[in-house]
Write a protein that holds these residues in place. Sequence first.
Motif, mmCIF file in Angstrom:
data_model
loop_
_atom_site.group_PDB
_atom_site.id
_atom_site.type_symbol
_atom_site.label_atom_id
_atom_site.label_comp_id
_atom_site.label_asym_id
_atom_site.label_seq_id
_atom_site.Cartn_x
_atom_site.Cartn_y
_atom_site.Cartn_z
ATOM 1 N N LEU A 1 -69.194 -7.859 5.011
ATOM 2 C CA LEU A 1 -70.506 -7.614 5.580
ATOM 3 C C LEU A 1 -70.635 -7.986 7.054
ATOM 4 O O LEU A 1 -71.580 -7.573 7.705
ATOM 5 C CB LEU A 1 -71.572 -8.402 4.794
ATOM 6 N N ALA B 1 -74.501 -6.278 13.530
ATOM 7 C CA ALA B 1 -75.170 -5.123 14.137
ATOM 8 C C ALA B 1 -76.664 -5.129 13.811
ATOM 9 O O ALA B 1 -77.500 -4.823 14.673
ATOM 10 C CB ALA B 1 -74.527 -3.830 13.645
ATOM 11 N N ILE B 2 -76.999 -5.475 12.569
ATOM 12 C CA ILE B 2 -78.412 -5.548 12.181
ATOM 13 C C ILE B 2 -79.115 -6.655 12.963
ATOM 14 O O ILE B 2 -80.237 -6.467 13.467
ATOM 15 C CB ILE B 2 -78.542 -5.768 10.669
ATOM 16 N N GLU C 1 -69.482 -7.400 10.166
ATOM 17 C CA GLU C 1 -69.730 -6.481 11.277
ATOM 18 C C GLU C 1 -71.089 -5.804 11.142
ATOM 19 O O GLU C 1 -71.831 -5.668 12.134
ATOM 20 C CB GLU C 1 -68.624 -5.430 11.322
ATOM 21 N N THR C 2 -71.431 -5.394 9.907
ATOM 22 C CA THR C 2 -72.722 -4.736 9.692
ATOM 23 C C THR C 2 -73.873 -5.706 9.900
ATOM 24 O O THR C 2 -74.893 -5.365 10.520
ATOM 25 C CB THR C 2 -72.783 -4.146 8.275
ATOM 26 N N ILE D 1 -78.612 -7.283 4.028
ATOM 27 C CA ILE D 1 -78.184 -6.063 3.345
ATOM 28 C C ILE D 1 -78.301 -6.306 1.847
ATOM 29 O O ILE D 1 -77.985 -7.386 1.366
ATOM 30 C CB ILE D 1 -76.710 -5.735 3.673
#
Length: 293
Positions: free
Chosen positions: A264, A270-271, A266-267, A148
């Motif tokens: 960051l 997911a990515i 959890e995101t 990210i």
Amino acid sequence: MPQTVLITGTSSGLGRRTAEVLAEQGHTVVATMRDPEGRNRAAAEALVKEAQGAPGRIRVVPMDITSDASVESAVDAAVEQTGHLDAVVNNAGYAVTGIGESVTSDQFLDVLDTNLVGSHRVARAVLPHLRARRSGLLVFVSSGAGRITAPGMGVYSASKFGVEALAQAYRYELRTLGIDVAVVQPGAFPSNLATSQVVGADTSRLGDYAEVLGLTQGFMQGVAAAFSSPQPPDPREVADAVVALLETPAGQRPDRVSVDRFFLGETVEAINAGIRRPTDHLLASMGMSAVLG
């Protein structure tokens, strides 16, 4: 079972903490850093002293990951002193932050040479030894910013996005040779990364960016709040993730481990999951199932 692990960038921060924890767990650590007899002498001595009385041990070896000759010499010395290497943790790196337009080309090249090409130099130096034994583990320390990005993080993220791609390709290429590759993705931790970061040097370009700069300041305030919370991020969490990878049986290690309880994690997870499934499907459809797992 105790293993011999080479770690880059151990003079401070996450690298030093990882070296300490591995020694606590009984492993032999080859801790590399620049100039351990000079400017990093105090750090090297403190690291060795910290390991005294631990079940494992720490040896300090000089390494500048921006130099092919230095990296190769350090790896040869590590193998000579310990007999072999079981695992390598590519940790050394630093951050260049700031609005992209303010970062000069030289600054960009320097951070790529350290964070990305440096990891490649280390991998190339150690792989002949690992291939000869048909076993081993390569760990690449990336970042949540390797999945990210945000305003002010583009250049640093570019270097870590590159690490993610490099590590993934190595994972595919080395799987049939008995060598595992894994990526550790730390979030924001109290370390020297923030204090040693380099800011874009061309401040003459920032006049029109006042609004965006305000947004980046808000983000940094959120990071500071996490650091001052009752249970702030602990660098040991990253070291424990490396220990878990070492202790996982060969061939069963995950491709990525996100270490972030705050911003960051959890995101990023997911990515990771979202990319893995279609990529595996594509490679399998191209007859490459043997490199997956």
